[in-house]
Scaffold this motif. Structure first.
Motif, PDB file in Angstrom:
ATOM      1  N   UNK A 114      26.884  31.436 -27.102  1.00 22.20           N
ATOM      2  CA  UNK A 114      26.930  30.317 -27.947  1.00 22.20           C
ATOM      3  C   UNK A 114      28.085  30.966 -29.152  1.00 22.20           C
ATOM      4  N   UNK A 115      28.884  29.844 -29.646  1.00 20.75           N
ATOM      5  CA  UNK A 115      29.520  30.251 -30.798  1.00 20.75           C
ATOM      6  C   UNK A 115      28.815  30.206 -32.103  1.00 20.75           C
ATOM      7  N   UNK A 116      29.470  30.711 -33.151  1.00 30.08           N
ATOM      8  CA  UNK A 116      28.716  30.615 -34.344  1.00 30.08           C
ATOM      9  C   UNK A 116      29.768  30.903 -35.394  1.00 30.08           C
ATOM     10  N   UNK A 117      29.286  30.639 -36.807  1.00 33.15           N
ATOM     11  CA  UNK A 117      30.521  30.713 -37.499  1.00 33.15           C
ATOM     12  C   UNK A 117      29.599  30.912 -39.025  1.00 33.15           C
ATOM     13  N   UNK A 118      30.231  31.666 -40.044  1.00 29.49           N
ATOM     14  CA  UNK A 118      29.605  32.239 -41.256  1.00 29.49           C
ATOM     15  C   UNK A 118      30.586  32.005 -42.283  1.00 29.49           C
ATOM     16  N   UNK A 119      30.131  31.585 -43.387  1.00 30.79           N
ATOM     17  CA  UNK A 119      31.227  31.471 -44.559  1.00 30.79           C
ATOM     18  C   UNK A 119      30.462  31.642 -45.814  1.00 30.79           C
ATOM     19  N   UNK A 120      31.123  32.244 -47.075  1.00 32.83           N
ATOM     20  CA  UNK A 120      30.523  32.081 -48.224  1.00 32.83           C
ATOM     21  C   UNK A 120      31.576  31.483 -49.208  1.00 32.83           C
ATOM     22  N   UNK A 180      18.629  30.675 -53.805  1.00 31.97           N
ATOM     23  CA  UNK A 180      18.497  29.645 -52.555  1.00 31.97           C
ATOM     24  C   UNK A 180      18.574  30.248 -51.178  1.00 31.97           C
ATOM     25  N   UNK A 181      18.142  29.570 -50.251  1.00 34.81           N
ATOM     26  CA  UNK A 181      18.108  30.073 -49.033  1.00 34.81           C
ATOM     27  C   UNK A 181      19.623  30.773 -48.747  1.00 34.81           C
ATOM     28  N   UNK A 182      20.420  29.820 -49.185  1.00 34.19           N
ATOM     29  CA  UNK A 182      21.831  30.190 -48.620  1.00 34.19           C
ATOM     30  C   UNK A 182      22.925  30.546 -49.949  1.00 34.19           C
ATOM     31  N   UNK A 183      22.125  31.121 -51.009  1.00 32.81           N
ATOM     32  CA  UNK A 183      23.158  31.269 -52.242  1.00 32.81           C
ATOM     33  C   UNK A 183      22.575  31.617 -53.506  1.00 32.81           C
ATOM     34  N   UNK A 227      27.101  29.431 -45.485  1.00 38.11           N
ATOM     35  CA  UNK A 227      26.956  28.428 -44.602  1.00 38.11           C
ATOM     36  C   UNK A 227      27.231  29.106 -43.388  1.00 38.11           C
ATOM     37  N   UNK A 228      26.031  28.587 -42.506  1.00 37.14           N
ATOM     38  CA  UNK A 228      25.935  29.168 -41.042  1.00 37.14           C
ATOM     39  C   UNK A 228      25.794  27.967 -39.984  1.00 37.14           C
ATOM     40  N   UNK A 229      26.633  28.057 -39.054  1.00 40.15           N
ATOM     41  CA  UNK A 229      26.584  27.051 -37.915  1.00 40.15           C
ATOM     42  C   UNK A 229      26.903  27.720 -36.633  1.00 40.15           C
ATOM     43  N   UNK A 230      25.862  27.136 -35.816  1.00 38.56           N
ATOM     44  CA  UNK A 230      25.980  27.584 -34.270  1.00 38.56           C
ATOM     45  C   UNK A 230      26.040  26.505 -33.475  1.00 38.56           C
ATOM     46  N   UNK A 231      26.922  26.721 -32.441  1.00 36.53           N
ATOM     47  CA  UNK A 231      27.245  25.565 -31.560  1.00 36.53           C
ATOM     48  C   UNK A 231      26.475  25.958 -30.002  1.00 36.53           C
ATOM     49  N   UNK A 232      25.594  25.370 -29.578  1.00 35.81           N
ATOM     50  CA  UNK A 232      24.919  25.904 -28.264  1.00 35.81           C
ATOM     51  C   UNK A 232      25.604  25.116 -27.221  1.00 35.81           C
ATOM     52  N   UNK A 233      26.396  24.010 -27.602  1.00 40.67           N
ATOM     53  CA  UNK A 233      27.302  23.197 -26.617  1.00 40.67           C
ATOM     54  C   UNK A 233      28.041  24.124 -25.668  1.00 40.67           C
ATOM     55  N   UNK A 234      28.759  25.191 -26.400  1.00 40.78           N
ATOM     56  CA  UNK A 234      29.634  25.932 -25.548  1.00 40.78           C
ATOM     57  C   UNK A 234      28.819  26.930 -24.594  1.00 40.78           C
ATOM     58  N   UNK A 235      27.587  27.033 -24.664  1.00 41.11           N
ATOM     59  CA  UNK A 235      26.889  27.870 -23.712  1.00 41.11           C
ATOM     60  C   UNK A 235      27.039  27.264 -22.290  1.00 41.11           C
ATOM     61  N   UNK A 236      27.473  26.035 -22.091  1.00 45.37           N
ATOM     62  CA  UNK A 236      27.410  25.282 -20.711  1.00 45.37           C
ATOM     63  C   UNK A 236      28.830  26.021 -20.111  1.00 45.37           C
ATOM     64  N   UNK A 237      29.650  26.190 -20.940  1.00 42.61           N
ATOM     65  CA  UNK A 237      30.967  26.702 -20.455  1.00 42.61           C
ATOM     66  C   UNK A 237      31.380  28.106 -20.675  1.00 42.61           C
TER      67      UNK A 237
END
Length: 145
Positions: A75-81, A34-37, A61-71
């Motif tokens: 941007x912050x991002x996370x990765x997990x297997x 799959x795309x993620x596994x 799992x990949x996640x990115x938070x663009x909300x934090x680019x304001x402050x």
């Protein structure tokens, strides 16, 4: 957590009671990239038109938070297997109709309704992510050709 155990017990018990009928669904095995596994699945006939599918594998799992680019500057991002196991019960509602019409029913080729109960275990690898185990039940409809 006890509600999930009750739900799983009821699902497994209802499928095992129906297993006394003659089997028309076929056992199958598959490995999916799959795309993620990567997942391995084994589908076992539990009743005439019902199967149980056991799956095991790894999902990313990949996640990115663009909300934090304001402050912040970036941007912050996370990765997990994560290792994942699941049990799925499928009811093929049109195998007999497809067979009678002369259509292909090889390897359970037909429409189905299903419920998938999946358990994601603590992360093997994580970066900037909180690793939590969780159990999720997902009902869905699909078809195999």
């Amino acid at each position: 957590m006890t509600q999930w155990r009750k739900l799983l017990s009821v699902a497994v018990l209802s499928v095992s009671v129906l297993g006394a009928e003659a089997q028309q669904a076929e056992p199958t095995q598959s490995v999916s990239v799959e795309l993620g596994g990567v997942m391995y699945a084994y589908e076992y006939p539990a009743a005439k038109y019902m199967t149980l599918i056991a799956r095991a594998g790894l999902q990313a799992q990949y996640a990115s938070t663009f909300y934090n680019t304001i402050f912040y500057d970036k941007p912050t991002w996370s990765l997990g297997l994560y290792p994942v196991i699941s049990l799925e019960s499928r009811f093929y509602y049109n195998l007999a109709k497809r067979y009678a019409a002369g259509k292909m029913t090889y390897k359970n080729s037909g429409g189905f309704v299903a419920i998938n109960i999946q358990y994601r275990i603590m992360a093997l690898y994580q970066r900037e992510v909180m690793s939590n185990s969780y159990l999720i039940a997902t009902p869905y409809w699909g078809f195999r050709r």
